[in-house]
Design a protein around this motif. Structure first.
Motif, mmCIF file in Angstrom:
data_model
loop_
_atom_site.group_PDB
_atom_site.id
_atom_site.type_symbol
_atom_site.label_atom_id
_atom_site.label_comp_id
_atom_site.label_asym_id
_atom_site.label_seq_id
_atom_site.Cartn_x
_atom_site.Cartn_y
_atom_site.Cartn_z
ATOM 1 N N THR A 12 0.846 -1.193 0.000
ATOM 2 C CA THR A 12 0.000 0.000 0.000
ATOM 3 C C THR A 12 0.878 1.240 0.000
ATOM 4 O OG1 THR A 12 -0.126 0.117 2.420
ATOM 5 C CG2 THR A 12 -1.799 -1.215 1.291
ATOM 6 N N ASN A 13 0.255 2.388 -0.235
ATOM 7 C CA ASN A 13 1.026 3.624 -0.326
ATOM 8 C C ASN A 13 1.276 4.283 1.029
ATOM 9 O OD1 ASN A 13 -1.497 4.578 0.248
ATOM 10 N ND2 ASN A 13 -1.698 5.836 -1.593
ATOM 11 N N ASN A 14 0.973 3.583 2.105
ATOM 12 C CA ASN A 14 1.282 4.133 3.431
ATOM 13 C C ASN A 14 2.270 3.259 4.194
ATOM 14 O OD1 ASN A 14 -0.304 1.963 4.062
ATOM 15 N ND2 ASN A 14 -1.988 3.141 4.945
ATOM 16 N N ALA A 15 2.920 2.354 3.482
ATOM 17 C CA ALA A 15 3.900 1.475 4.123
ATOM 18 C C ALA A 15 5.219 2.211 4.329
ATOM 19 C CB ALA A 15 4.117 0.228 3.271
ATOM 20 N N SER A 16 5.891 1.895 5.421
ATOM 21 C CA SER A 16 7.226 2.426 5.700
ATOM 22 C C SER A 16 8.240 1.289 5.653
ATOM 23 C CB SER A 16 7.255 3.117 7.062
ATOM 24 O OG SER A 16 8.558 3.545 7.365
ATOM 25 N N CYS A 50 6.935 1.432 -5.983
ATOM 26 C CA CYS A 50 7.724 1.906 -4.845
ATOM 27 C C CYS A 50 9.197 1.600 -5.068
ATOM 28 C CB CYS A 50 7.280 1.238 -3.546
ATOM 29 S SG CYS A 50 5.579 1.553 -3.098
ATOM 30 N N SER A 68 10.162 5.794 -1.694
ATOM 31 C CA SER A 68 9.307 6.691 -2.478
ATOM 32 C C SER A 68 8.168 5.913 -3.105
ATOM 33 C CB SER A 68 10.116 7.395 -3.572
ATOM 34 O OG SER A 68 10.638 6.453 -4.506
ATOM 35 N N PHE A 69 7.087 6.640 -3.423
ATOM 36 C CA PHE A 69 5.903 6.071 -4.059
ATOM 37 C C PHE A 69 5.614 6.811 -5.360
ATOM 38 C CE2 PHE A 69 5.266 5.418 0.496
ATOM 39 C CZ PHE A 69 4.894 4.094 0.562
#
Length: 234
Positions: A12-16, A50, A68-69
Motif C-alpha cells: 500500500t502507499n502508506n507502508a514504511s 515503490c 518513495s511512491f
C-alpha cells in the motif's frame, strides 16, 4: 542499471517498512544475492510503484524500507481479449506472456464448442502473467478470468466495441485500420474456429466481424496480432 522488479499485491502507499513475500524473498535474496542497502522496485499490480531498500535479511525473511511512491494511472481505454483454451498449454502460455507485455487489461479464457482443452492450471497461467508484467516493468497486472463459455461472455460483458475474429466468409473490418477510442473486446476462437452458431450469436449481440490479415493464423498467433493492433491503435 535498472532496479529489479518485484510483485507485492499487499503493498500500500502508506507502508514504511515492508516484509517481502516468500516469492520476492527467494528471488531477491537467494537468487539475485541482494544485500542490505541494495535498492529494488516493488509494485502491487494496481498502478503503485515503490522504490525500496533492503534493510535486513535472514534465511527466511527480508524487510525493506520504502523510500518513495509513484502511482501510474490505468489506460482509460480498456482493451481485452477472449481466447479459447488450447490443447497445447505452452502455446497459450506464450500468448499470455505477449498479451501482458502489450498492455491488455482483461484476458477471458473461453470454452467453445470446438475447444479441446478442458483442464488447466490457473495458478500457473496467472504466474506467467505476473512474470511478464515484471519483465516488461509495468505496474498494472492484467486480470485473468476463469474459463467460461463463449455464449456467457458474449451475453454479459459490456464493451463499447465488440469484435469477433473468425475464418468464415463475411464482410469483415480490418482490426489494424480501426482506431480504438473506447473499451474494446476481441474474441479469438479455438483450433477449428468458432462454429457458425457461435458466430451468429455474437453477431446478434453486437459483435462485428473482423479480419486479422490475409493468412490463416493459429489461435495464439491471432491473439497476439489482435493484442498488437489494440496496443498500437489506442
Amino acid at each position: 542499471m535498472q532496479l529489479p522488479f518485484f510483485y507485492e499485491p499487499m503493498l500500500t502507499n502508506n507502508a514504511s517498512l515492508f516484509t517481502l513475500s516468500a516469492d520476492s524473498f527467494k528471488h531477491s535474496v537467494l537468487v539475485l544475492r541482494m544485500k542490505v542497502n541494495d535498492a529494488m522496485h516493488l509494485t502491487n499490480g494496481m498502478g503503485l510503484l515503490c522504490r525500496a531498500i533492503l534493510v535486513s535479511a535472514d534465511k527466511k525473511h527480508a524487510i525493506v524500507q520504502i523510500q518513495s511512491f509513484q502511482f501510474f494511472p490505468k489506460n482509460e481505454i480498456v482493451a481485452s481479449i477472449g481466447i479459447s483454451l488450447l490443447k497445447n498449454a505452452t502455446r497459450l502460455e506464450w500468448f499470455l506472456e505477449k498479451a501482458t507485455e502489450l498492455g491488455i487489461h482483461n484476458i477471458y479464457l473461453l470454452q467453445c464448442s470446438r475447444t479441446e482443452k478442458q483442464h488447466f492450471r490457473f495458478d500457473r497461467l496467472n504466474g506467467i502473467i505476473v512474470v511478464a508484467m515484471l519483465q516488461s516493468q509495468q505496474t498494472w497486472l492484467p486480470i485473468l478470468h476463469e474459463p467460461q463459455t463463449v455464449d456467457n461472455l458474449i451475453n454479459q460483458e459490456p464493451y463499447n466495441n465488440k469484435f469477433i475474429a473468425h475464418c468464415e466468409v463475411a464482410n469483415k473490418l480490418y482490426l489494424q485500420q480501426i482506431a480504438i477510442k473506447e473499451s474494446t473486446l476481441v474474441l479469438i476462437g479455438p483450433e477449428g474456429d468458432f462454429t457458425p452458431t457461435e458466430i451468429e450469436i455474437a453477431q446478434a449481440n453486437g459483435f462485428k466481424d473482423i479480419s486479422l490479415g490475409n493468412t490463416r493464423l493459429r489461435t495464439e498467433t491471432a491473439g497476439v496480432v489482435a493484442a498488437t493492433f489494440l496496443a498500437l491503435n489506442r
